[in-house]
Design a protein around this motif. Sequence first.
Motif, PDB file in Angstrom:
ATOM      1  N   GLY A  83       0.537  -1.089  -0.265  1.00  0.00           N
ATOM      2  CA  GLY A  83       0.060   0.441   0.530  1.00  0.00           C
ATOM      3  C   GLY A  83       0.415   1.222   0.000  1.00  0.00           C
ATOM      4  O   GLY A  83       0.131   2.303  -0.457  1.00  0.00           O
ATOM      5  N   ALA A  84       2.582   1.559  -0.139  1.00  0.00           N
ATOM      6  CA  ALA A  84       3.000   2.353   0.082  1.00  0.00           C
ATOM      7  C   ALA A  84       3.402   3.104  -1.152  1.00  0.00           C
ATOM      8  O   ALA A  84       3.297   3.942  -1.311  1.00  0.00           O
ATOM      9  N   ALA A  85       3.035   1.805  -1.909  1.00  0.00           N
ATOM     10  CA  ALA A  85       3.609   2.466  -3.591  1.00  0.00           C
ATOM     11  C   ALA A  85       2.040   3.217  -3.817  1.00  0.00           C
ATOM     12  O   ALA A  85       2.533   4.010  -3.879  1.00  0.00           O
ATOM     13  N   SER A  86       1.571   2.525  -3.435  1.00  0.00           N
ATOM     14  CA  SER A  86      -0.100   3.105  -4.405  1.00  0.00           C
ATOM     15  C   SER A  86      -0.196   4.809  -3.359  1.00  0.00           C
ATOM     16  O   SER A  86      -0.842   5.778  -3.994  1.00  0.00           O
ATOM     17  N   THR A  87       0.062   4.729  -2.178  1.00  0.00           N
ATOM     18  CA  THR A  87      -0.295   6.043  -1.461  1.00  0.00           C
ATOM     19  C   THR A  87       1.339   7.082  -1.950  1.00  0.00           C
ATOM     20  O   THR A  87       0.811   8.071  -2.094  1.00  0.00           O
ATOM     21  N   LEU A  88       2.401   6.391  -2.057  1.00  0.00           N
ATOM     22  CA  LEU A  88       3.178   7.701  -2.496  1.00  0.00           C
ATOM     23  C   LEU A  88       3.203   7.856  -3.801  1.00  0.00           C
ATOM     24  O   LEU A  88       3.197   9.373  -3.880  1.00  0.00           O
ATOM     25  N   TYR A  89       2.535   7.306  -4.881  1.00  0.00           N
ATOM     26  CA  TYR A  89       2.183   7.172  -6.247  1.00  0.00           C
ATOM     27  C   TYR A  89       0.920   8.268  -6.332  1.00  0.00           C
ATOM     28  O   TYR A  89       0.675   9.083  -7.168  1.00  0.00           O
ATOM     29  N   ALA A  90      -0.176   8.553  -5.405  1.00  0.00           N
ATOM     30  CA  ALA A  90      -1.521   9.321  -5.161  1.00  0.00           C
ATOM     31  C   ALA A  90      -0.687  10.503  -4.877  1.00  0.00           C
ATOM     32  O   ALA A  90      -1.324  10.902  -5.547  1.00  0.00           O
ATOM     33  N   SER A  91       0.110  10.539  -3.795  1.00  0.00           N
ATOM     34  CA  SER A  91       0.876  12.347  -3.822  1.00  0.00           C
ATOM     35  C   SER A  91       1.306  12.447  -4.740  1.00  0.00           C
ATOM     36  O   SER A  91       0.648  13.993  -5.156  1.00  0.00           O
ATOM     37  N   VAL A  92       2.113  12.108  -4.953  1.00  0.00           N
ATOM     38  CA  VAL A  92       3.126  12.301  -6.474  1.00  0.00           C
ATOM     39  C   VAL A  92       2.519  13.199  -7.238  1.00  0.00           C
ATOM     40  O   VAL A  92       2.825  13.850  -7.860  1.00  0.00           O
ATOM     41  N   LEU A  93       1.374  11.601  -7.732  1.00  0.00           N
ATOM     42  CA  LEU A  93       0.323  11.935  -9.138  1.00  0.00           C
ATOM     43  C   LEU A  93      -0.505  13.557  -8.837  1.00  0.00           C
ATOM     44  O   LEU A  93      -0.267  13.901  -9.408  1.00  0.00           O
ATOM     45  N   ALA A  94      -1.050  14.089  -8.110  1.00  0.00           N
ATOM     46  CA  ALA A  94      -1.782  14.918  -7.182  1.00  0.00           C
ATOM     47  C   ALA A  94      -1.138  16.378  -7.183  1.00  0.00           C
ATOM     48  O   ALA A  94      -1.770  17.256  -7.708  1.00  0.00           O
ATOM     49  N   VAL A  95       0.168  16.391  -6.312  1.00  0.00           N
ATOM     50  CA  VAL A  95       1.155  17.256  -6.847  1.00  0.00           C
ATOM     51  C   VAL A  95       1.715  17.350  -7.888  1.00  0.00           C
ATOM     52  O   VAL A  95       1.977  18.703  -8.170  1.00  0.00           O
ATOM     53  N   GLY A  96       1.911  16.679  -8.475  1.00  0.00           N
ATOM     54  CA  GLY A  96       2.235  16.907 -10.393  1.00  0.00           C
ATOM     55  C   GLY A  96       1.156  17.195 -11.426  1.00  0.00           C
ATOM     56  O   GLY A  96       1.594  18.233 -11.810  1.00  0.00           O
ATOM     57  N   ILE A  97       0.065  17.479 -10.875  1.00  0.00           N
ATOM     58  CA  ILE A  97      -1.470  17.517 -11.815  1.00  0.00           C
ATOM     59  C   ILE A  97      -0.977  19.375 -11.241  1.00  0.00           C
ATOM     60  O   ILE A  97      -1.383  20.079 -11.954  1.00  0.00           O
ATOM     61  N   ALA A  98      -1.158  19.277  -9.421  1.00  0.00           N
ATOM     62  CA  ALA A  98      -1.526  20.514  -9.013  1.00  0.00           C
ATOM     63  C   ALA A  98      -0.116  21.232 -10.084  1.00  0.00           C
ATOM     64  O   ALA A  98      -0.133  22.750 -10.351  1.00  0.00           O
ATOM     65  N   VAL A  99       1.213  21.049 -10.071  1.00  0.00           N
ATOM     66  CA  VAL A  99       1.859  22.430 -10.871  1.00  0.00           C
ATOM     67  C   VAL A  99       1.569  22.258 -12.351  1.00  0.00           C
ATOM     68  O   VAL A  99       2.336  23.600 -12.780  1.00  0.00           O
ATOM     69  N   VAL A 100       1.751  21.513 -12.671  1.00  0.00           N
ATOM     70  CA  VAL A 100       1.110  21.550 -14.083  1.00  0.00           C
ATOM     71  C   VAL A 100       0.504  22.204 -14.949  1.00  0.00           C
ATOM     72  O   VAL A 100      -0.019  23.363 -15.502  1.00  0.00           O
TER      73      VAL A 100
END
Length: 286
Positions: A83-100
């Motif tokens: 679950g750590a991989a899914s949770t970290l992926y979710a955080s990075v994806l959300a912030v990446g979208i916010a930056v873009v």
Amino acid sequence: MRQAAARPTGIRRLLAWLRSDLRAALSLAFLASLVLLALAAPLIAPYAVEAQDLDNTLAAPSAAHLLGTDDLGRDVFSRMLHGAASTLYASVLAVGIAVVLGVPVGLLAGYRGGWVDDGISRFIDALLSFPSIVLAIAVTGALGIGLTNGMISVGIVFSPQLARLVRARALVVRQDLYVDASRCFGASTARILWRHVLPNTVQPVIVQVTLLLAAALLAEASLSFLGLGIQPPAPSWGSMLARAYQNMELAPEQMYAPGMAILLTALAFNTLGESLRVALDPTTKR
């Protein structure tokens, strides 16, 4: 020889900063360890994610199951690692979208000013007026239920925060003499934004990104808790916490592992962001 000796200057500065700031070093070490555990989960997890033992449900921690089992007899420790991989992926994806989404909009609004700035600012204010989790749920409902769609919605919700931050900084930078000089020499708006405005607005963005990573982690947990994030049987810390909550009266210890993991990771992101804020703030230099 001088050039070769000067190359590791950035690394030496990073190491010197970590030596001078214990909380930053501990936060970075914790996050790095978490990433390594997530990558190595298939190798070190003692059980498969979906392996069930219906004769051993809601078991207490033991030598066979370090963190016990859930209501379907699945090993909590193994699911925490995966679950750590899914949770970290979710955080990075959300912030990446916010930056873009947020950074270009903020740059354009702050640099152009006038009616462009007014229109973008009013739109940003309208988005910020909604509670973030409510808006994320609404966007998730439009995009469809799932981890990726859920975190895209969170990134859309976070983007106005970055846009407003970048806009405020761009309003100051556009008045500097080197920006006026570039404009007089015929540089295009895109070149000025890329070469001059963006590099001088990136420091507060870096700090805000670390803080948003913690917020995205909590948002993923909230959406998964509500059943709008990752879908069973795939694990994430938020979905594990939601499942443990359903059996809180029978086995309250089931909530400790995912709850503490979410708490410590969010704390590490926030602490790292605060350390970066102090390190990048020119007013704190001695």
